[in-house]
Design a protein around this motif. Structure first.
Motif, PDB file in Angstrom:
ATOM      1  N   THR A 165     -12.735   6.659   5.446  1.00  0.00           N
ATOM      2  CA  THR A 165     -13.875   7.069   4.601  1.00  0.00           C
ATOM      3  C   THR A 165     -14.911   5.956   4.487  1.00  0.00           C
ATOM      4  O   THR A 165     -16.030   6.206   4.068  1.00  0.00           O
ATOM      5  N   GLU A 166     -14.497   4.715   4.836  1.00  0.00           N
ATOM      6  CA  GLU A 166     -15.368   3.530   4.717  1.00  0.00           C
ATOM      7  C   GLU A 166     -15.690   3.201   3.267  1.00  0.00           C
ATOM      8  O   GLU A 166     -16.594   2.417   2.994  1.00  0.00           O
ATOM      9  N   LEU A 167     -14.962   3.800   2.337  1.00  0.00           N
ATOM     10  CA  LEU A 167     -15.195   3.515   0.910  1.00  0.00           C
ATOM     11  C   LEU A 167     -14.084   2.609   0.394  1.00  0.00           C
ATOM     12  O   LEU A 167     -12.910   2.863   0.667  1.00  0.00           O
ATOM     13  N   PRO A 168     -14.442   1.543  -0.343  1.00  0.00           N
ATOM     14  CA  PRO A 168     -13.408   0.653  -0.877  1.00  0.00           C
ATOM     15  C   PRO A 168     -12.556   1.376  -1.931  1.00  0.00           C
ATOM     16  O   PRO A 168     -13.003   2.360  -2.537  1.00  0.00           O
ATOM     17  N   LEU A 169     -11.344   0.854  -2.103  1.00  0.00           N
ATOM     18  CA  LEU A 169     -10.467   1.460  -3.100  1.00  0.00           C
ATOM     19  C   LEU A 169     -11.121   1.392  -4.472  1.00  0.00           C
ATOM     20  O   LEU A 169     -11.734   0.387  -4.828  1.00  0.00           O
ATOM     21  N   ALA A 170     -11.001   2.462  -5.226  1.00  0.00           N
ATOM     22  CA  ALA A 170     -11.546   2.490  -6.594  1.00  0.00           C
ATOM     23  C   ALA A 170     -10.489   3.090  -7.493  1.00  0.00           C
ATOM     24  O   ALA A 170      -9.831   4.073  -7.137  1.00  0.00           O
ATOM     25  N   LEU A 171     -10.313   2.498  -8.651  1.00  0.00           N
ATOM     26  CA  LEU A 171      -9.228   2.923  -9.535  1.00  0.00           C
ATOM     27  C   LEU A 171      -9.383   4.365 -10.011  1.00  0.00           C
ATOM     28  O   LEU A 171      -8.399   5.039 -10.303  1.00  0.00           O
ATOM     29  N   ASP A 172     -10.619   4.830 -10.077  1.00  0.00           N
ATOM     30  CA  ASP A 172     -10.837   6.170 -10.631  1.00  0.00           C
ATOM     31  C   ASP A 172     -10.902   7.253  -9.549  1.00  0.00           C
ATOM     32  O   ASP A 172     -11.304   8.376  -9.825  1.00  0.00           O
TER      33      ASP A 172
ATOM     34  N   GLU B 197      10.095   1.846   6.284  1.00  0.00           N
ATOM     35  CA  GLU B 197      11.008   1.912   5.133  1.00  0.00           C
ATOM     36  C   GLU B 197      10.362   1.193   3.963  1.00  0.00           C
ATOM     37  O   GLU B 197       9.882   0.061   4.101  1.00  0.00           O
ATOM     38  N   ILE B 198      10.314   1.853   2.826  1.00  0.00           N
ATOM     39  CA  ILE B 198       9.636   1.264   1.657  1.00  0.00           C
ATOM     40  C   ILE B 198      10.570   1.298   0.457  1.00  0.00           C
ATOM     41  O   ILE B 198      11.524   2.081   0.403  1.00  0.00           O
ATOM     42  N   GLY B 199      10.264   0.439  -0.518  1.00  0.00           N
ATOM     43  CA  GLY B 199      11.090   0.343  -1.720  1.00  0.00           C
ATOM     44  C   GLY B 199      10.802   1.481  -2.695  1.00  0.00           C
ATOM     45  O   GLY B 199       9.889   2.286  -2.497  1.00  0.00           O
ATOM     46  N   GLU B 200      11.602   1.495  -3.781  1.00  0.00           N
ATOM     47  CA  GLU B 200      11.512   2.592  -4.737  1.00  0.00           C
ATOM     48  C   GLU B 200      10.157   2.605  -5.443  1.00  0.00           C
ATOM     49  O   GLU B 200       9.555   3.664  -5.633  1.00  0.00           O
ATOM     50  N   TRP B 201       9.671   1.435  -5.814  1.00  0.00           N
ATOM     51  CA  TRP B 201       8.380   1.384  -6.509  1.00  0.00           C
ATOM     52  C   TRP B 201       7.262   1.909  -5.596  1.00  0.00           C
ATOM     53  O   TRP B 201       6.431   2.726  -6.009  1.00  0.00           O
ATOM     54  N   SER B 202       7.257   1.478  -4.367  1.00  0.00           N
ATOM     55  CA  SER B 202       6.252   1.959  -3.419  1.00  0.00           C
ATOM     56  C   SER B 202       6.341   3.474  -3.238  1.00  0.00           C
ATOM     57  O   SER B 202       5.323   4.171  -3.153  1.00  0.00           O
ATOM     58  N   ALA B 203       7.565   3.977  -3.176  1.00  0.00           N
ATOM     59  CA  ALA B 203       7.734   5.431  -3.000  1.00  0.00           C
ATOM     60  C   ALA B 203       7.199   6.191  -4.202  1.00  0.00           C
ATOM     61  O   ALA B 203       6.549   7.238  -4.057  1.00  0.00           O
ATOM     62  N   LEU B 204       7.469   5.652  -5.400  1.00  0.00           N
ATOM     63  CA  LEU B 204       6.957   6.321  -6.605  1.00  0.00           C
ATOM     64  C   LEU B 204       5.428   6.350  -6.584  1.00  0.00           C
ATOM     65  O   LEU B 204       4.801   7.363  -6.922  1.00  0.00           O
TER      66      LEU B 204
ATOM     67  N   LEU C 287      -0.761   5.024 -10.553  1.00  0.00           N
ATOM     68  CA  LEU C 287       0.044   3.822 -10.844  1.00  0.00           C
ATOM     69  C   LEU C 287       0.706   3.934 -12.212  1.00  0.00           C
ATOM     70  O   LEU C 287       1.880   3.574 -12.381  1.00  0.00           O
ATOM     71  N   ARG C 288      -0.042   4.435 -13.196  1.00  0.00           N
ATOM     72  CA  ARG C 288       0.540   4.572 -14.549  1.00  0.00           C
ATOM     73  C   ARG C 288       1.716   5.539 -14.535  1.00  0.00           C
ATOM     74  O   ARG C 288       2.766   5.278 -15.111  1.00  0.00           O
TER      75      ARG C 288
ATOM     76  N   LEU D 141       1.654  -4.344  -9.927  1.00  0.00           N
ATOM     77  CA  LEU D 141       0.294  -4.229  -9.389  1.00  0.00           C
ATOM     78  C   LEU D 141       0.168  -4.998  -8.068  1.00  0.00           C
ATOM     79  O   LEU D 141      -0.462  -4.516  -7.121  1.00  0.00           O
ATOM     80  N   ALA D 142       0.783  -6.169  -8.016  1.00  0.00           N
ATOM     81  CA  ALA D 142       0.712  -6.967  -6.785  1.00  0.00           C
ATOM     82  C   ALA D 142       1.429  -6.248  -5.640  1.00  0.00           C
ATOM     83  O   ALA D 142       0.949  -6.211  -4.500  1.00  0.00           O
ATOM     84  N   LYS D 143       2.582  -5.647  -5.962  1.00  0.00           N
ATOM     85  CA  LYS D 143       3.316  -4.910  -4.926  1.00  0.00           C
ATOM     86  C   LYS D 143       2.479  -3.726  -4.427  1.00  0.00           C
ATOM     87  O   LYS D 143       2.455  -3.422  -3.227  1.00  0.00           O
ATOM     88  N   ALA D 144       1.810  -3.058  -5.355  1.00  0.00           N
ATOM     89  CA  ALA D 144       0.977  -1.915  -4.951  1.00  0.00           C
ATOM     90  C   ALA D 144      -0.163  -2.388  -4.056  1.00  0.00           C
ATOM     91  O   ALA D 144      -0.487  -1.742  -3.037  1.00  0.00           O
ATOM     92  N   ALA D 145      -0.768  -3.519  -4.433  1.00  0.00           N
ATOM     93  CA  ALA D 145      -1.878  -4.050  -3.617  1.00  0.00           C
ATOM     94  C   ALA D 145      -1.395  -4.396  -2.213  1.00  0.00           C
ATOM     95  O   ALA D 145      -2.075  -4.091  -1.214  1.00  0.00           O
ATOM     96  N   ASN D 146      -0.213  -5.016  -2.145  1.00  0.00           N
ATOM     97  CA  ASN D 146       0.343  -5.341  -0.821  1.00  0.00           C
ATOM     98  C   ASN D 146       0.630  -4.080  -0.007  1.00  0.00           C
ATOM     99  O   ASN D 146       0.407  -4.032   1.202  1.00  0.00           O
TER     100      ASN D 146
END
Lengths: 272, 288
Positions: free
Chosen positions: A152-159, A211-218, A234-235, A250-255
């Motif tokens: 999409t060429e759009l940066p990640l946005a929280l909303d 293969e990803i961890g439980e937090w990443s899967a959630l 994320l919430r 949050l850091a794990k999600a960013a990674n």
């Protein structure tokens, strides 16, 4: 009473699909035909040929479809056992049969149908549904009409929700079936551990398994499956994890997002 | 849209990579493919097919239209099919004189139909509807059948002719199927061929077959073409002239070079017969 043309097709369809058709045709072929609405001339003509000739068609259809299903889930079929798998397939034909015009989609229809039956059957290894789902993935993802979309060429946005490659699947297994050997004769039991795989088709057309961890899967469940905006996803993931959305998560999600972008799976923020 | 003639090959997954690499270039006149194997599909397959269709004329041959069926046509299937045919510029589309589904279930095989007027009318109606939906001519293929589904009112070639006439459509003549049926049901295949309207033949199929048991031959496309089938091909080409002829192979597929050798063998039979057709044309035009 069915129309004449319809009755003849109904009779052959039943001869091919019904679990008890071979026994009934061999016991009283005329009764079988009349039960489906065939009348004297047609019944006589079919009786002249004999019921075994009708059953040739049953064999041809079953052999072709069963072989296609076995080809796609060969390790699951082998672990189920030859006669048991055949009985499962006969029951599938009897109760549902394929509805897709695409032969390559028949195995997925079979697995969807057999899943509750295998799950409820104590004689079936408890990991077999996971293994069958896993075996289907390769062709399912490789051939998915979706996938290969442009970033999409759009940066990640929280909303905003994120856009992922349309071919990606988040698979959650109760058993680590992806670690099983490929040998058909292998009968080892996979580790009984929750396993999360992100599966996707890369830009070269190859199917990749991450293969990803439980937090990443959630997180990905909320963002891919439910298409929630990033912050809300994320919430919700943290709530389901029974934890707060702390810096570590949050850091794990960013990674995770960075890794998926590198793989070409995360295509940017959805346009507003 | 172009209308190829000569010997083509039915494209199969088993050797599509070799075709993509150019191993069939100059050795087959065109390719025939079944759209159902590529429709509703992403990933490498459509890209590969796109590249191949830049180099070869493509003729499409479907498997799942169920022209002899009674279930309503699947709108989504037809939308996808038309889009596919437009994309690959198929000059016509063929499917089989059979049914393959009933009451919503799709059985993925070529199931036989009774040879009576009621069925001919129903099939012809569906062929016309299919032509309208696809925006191009339809050809129907005579199938191998192991059982006539009820008491027919006529023999197969009469039935085929009736469908062709009522639908005003083309014939995709499978000479191997005629041969298989002649052996299974005990008739003379040349009498069969003489009874169908050859002027409607738009394309032909040749293939091999295998024994099911001592009394039944099954059209498996799993063996080399038999000499009797070559002779029938030649008989037809002598009468209809240049047409596209497809070699079909679905099982026991030999090494690709060997398959191409068989294409060349079919071509030798075809060219000899075509020579006789040209000679006949000259005689007809100028006298002996």
């Amino acid at each position: 009473m069915a129309a004449k043309g319809e009755a003849r097709l109904a009779a052959m369809s039943a001869a091919i699909r019904a679990a008890d058709a071979p026994q009934r045709i061999r016991a009283d072929y005329a009764a079988f035909l009349r039960e489906h609405g065939l009348v004297d001339g047609d019944v006589d003509a079919l009786l002249e040929r004999g019921g075994e000739r009708m059953l040739v068609y049953r064999s041809l259809v079953h052999n072709r479809l069963r072989n296609v299903v076995r080809e796609f889930i060969d390790r699951s079929a082998a672990r189920r056992g030859k006669s048991e798998f055949r009985a499962d397939f006969d029951a599938f034909m009897d109760e549902q049969a394929p509805v897709t015009p695409y032969l390559r989609d028949v195995p997925a229809e079979f697995v969807a149908w057999v899943t509750p039956r295998w799950t409820a059957n104590e004689a079936v290894p408890p990991y077999l549904v996971d293994l069958a789902r896993h075996e289907l993935l390769e062709t399912d993802v490789r051939n998915d009409p979706a996938g290969g979309e442009e970033p999409t060429e759009l940066p990640l946005a929280l909303d905003r929700p994120l856009r992922f490659d349309g071919s990606c699947r988040l698979m959650r297994y109760a058993w680590a079936v992806h670690k099983l050997p490929y040998a058909l004769e292998d009968t080892s039991t996979p580790p009984h551990v929750l396993t999360n795989l992100l599966v996707f088709r890369d830009r070269t057309g190859k199917v990749r398994y991450l293969e990803i961890g439980e937090w990443s899967a959630l997180v990905l469940e909320e963002l891919i499956c439910r298409k929630l905006p990033v912050a809300e996803g994320l919430r919700r993931a943290a709530d389901r994890d029974g934890a707060s959305l702390d810096d570590e998560r949050l850091a794990k999600a960013a990674n995770l997002f960075a890794e998926l972008a590198d793989h070409g799976v995360l295509l940017g923020a959805e346009p507003g | 849209m172009t209308t190829p003639t000569g010997i083509g090959l039915g494209l199969r997954a088993a050797f599509i990579e070799r075709v993509e690499r150019g191993e069939a270039d100059g050795k087959v006149a065109f390719l025939e493919l079944s759209p159902e194997n590529y429709m509703h599909r992403g990933g490498p397959a459509p890209r590969r097919l796109g590249a191949i269709s830049e180099r070869f004329d493509i003729i499409t041959h479907g498997l799942m239209m169920s022209l002899g069926g009674v279930d309503p046509f699947d709108d989504e299937y037809f939308r996808e099919l038309r889009s596919f045919l437009d994309r690959h510029r198929s000059p016509w589309h063929s499917d089989h004189l059979c049914w393959c589904g009933f009451d919503g279930a799709l059985l993925h095989d070529l199931l036989p139909i009774p040879f009576d007027t009621g069925t001919a009318i129903r099939v012809a109606d569906r062929v016309r509807a299919a032509q309208d939906r696809l925006g191009r001519p339809m050809a129907v293929e005579n199938i191998s059948w192991y059982l006539e589904l009820g008491r027919g009112q006529r023999d197969e070639p009469e039935f085929v002719a009736e469908v062709l006439e009522r639908a005003d459509c083309l014939l995709m003549l499978d000479v191997n199927n005629v041969f298989v049926n002649s052996r299974n049901h005990g008739f003379d295949p040349y009498t069969w061929l003489a009874k169908v309207p050859l002027e409607r033949v738009v394309q032909l199929h040749v293939a091999g077959h295998e024994l099911w048991d001592d009394t039944l031959i099954i059209d498996t496309h799993g063996a080399d073409v038999r000499n009797e089938v070559y002779d029938m091909l030649a008989w037809v080409i002598e009468r209809v002239g240049p047409k596209p002829v497809v070699l079909e192979r679905d099982s026991n597929i030999p090494p690709f070079a060997q398959l191409l050798d068989e294409v060349a063998a079919v071509d030798r039979v075809y060219q000899d017969a075509l020579g006789r057709w040209h000679a006949n044309q000259l005689v007809a035009k100028h006298g002996s």
